[in-house]
Design an enzyme around this catalytic site. Sequence first.
Site, PDB file in Angstrom:
ATOM      1  N   HIS A  20     -11.397 -11.434   0.618  1.00  0.00           N
ATOM      2  CA  HIS A  20     -11.120 -11.253   1.931  1.00  0.00           C
ATOM      3  C   HIS A  20      -9.821 -12.063   2.130  1.00  0.00           C
ATOM      4  O   HIS A  20      -9.258 -11.828   3.206  1.00  0.00           O
ATOM      5  CB  HIS A  20     -12.355 -11.678   2.625  1.00  0.00           C
ATOM      6  N   ASP A 236     -12.587  10.202  -4.013  1.00  0.00           N
ATOM      7  CA  ASP A 236     -12.815  11.240  -5.187  1.00  0.00           C
ATOM      8  C   ASP A 236     -11.943  10.954  -6.496  1.00  0.00           C
ATOM      9  O   ASP A 236     -10.744  11.310  -6.292  1.00  0.00           O
ATOM     10  CB  ASP A 236     -12.905  12.661  -4.494  1.00  0.00           C
TER      11      ASP A 236
END
Length: 312
Positions: A20, A236
Amino acid sequence: MIQVNVFDCGGLVIAINVSHNVADGITLCTFLKYWGLMAQGSSQEIFPDYMAQSIFPQINSLPDEKHLFSDIKHFLKIAKYVPRRYAFDALAISTLKAKSTSSAVKFPTRVEVISAFIWKCFMAAKSGSSSTSLLTHAVNLRRKTVPPLSENCFGNFLWIAAAQNSNENETDFRNLVSKIRESISEIDDDFVKNMQSEKGCPGYYENLEKTSKRIPKESEILSFSSWCKFGIYDIDFGWGRPIWASNCVPAYSESLLLNSVTLMETRSGDGIEALVILDEKYVAAFENNKELLAFASIDPSPMVLGKQALRS
């Protein structure tokens, strides 16, 4: 770190771990979406935008201990935390929206109503506590500027919104939704520009002070982060959209954590999964809450959720 797991049944899981310190959820998901496009041979060229360095220049005079998460770190504690997933379908969300509509919030969002509902259940689970109940929500600053900043902005473009409820006997659902709406609405274009202008560091301090006043140290915190509309199910790599995607949830363990909730869309796009991590002492009362059980299913099979979405 990236790990690819291939199973005998033909299933495939890609796990990603990112610091992060480098990136927020939007940055990670944008990276994954365009990695998928490249894997499919797409000619579309997308480049990360590092404008954060010019919009929010480094402030050398800023003390290391004075930053956005200074107040949140106070609530970290070692305890046995238990993870659970709660799935809310479209009908449950629609019903909760109808229950939460008021003159103050005529059109509540699904994130607002699910957050308020879980907050209400959390307060019921720790009934009898005299401390203020505190809800925090991570806010994506890209969508708060006018015009909005590009989703390709690389880094951590976030702030913390905070809402309090000092009397846990007053848990009117509509009032809790209104408190959440008010806290998030305060982080707007002017709020962001206050840190961009020639004021620089003073502007940052002003915003930090506003937020700090909403985070009393004697509170009991429930920290939220929404990954809805991040486009996770659009990723995808050439094998089709994922059946199920989830944020990382630690196993039942003694850890240094917060009571926290991550909201993620279901594959169908009309439901929400709440990944809830609670101190063990709250879990039984929380998951036996009759109102919660009426609207959510606990730990549903990811494969069942995915197949339901495929059929729909």
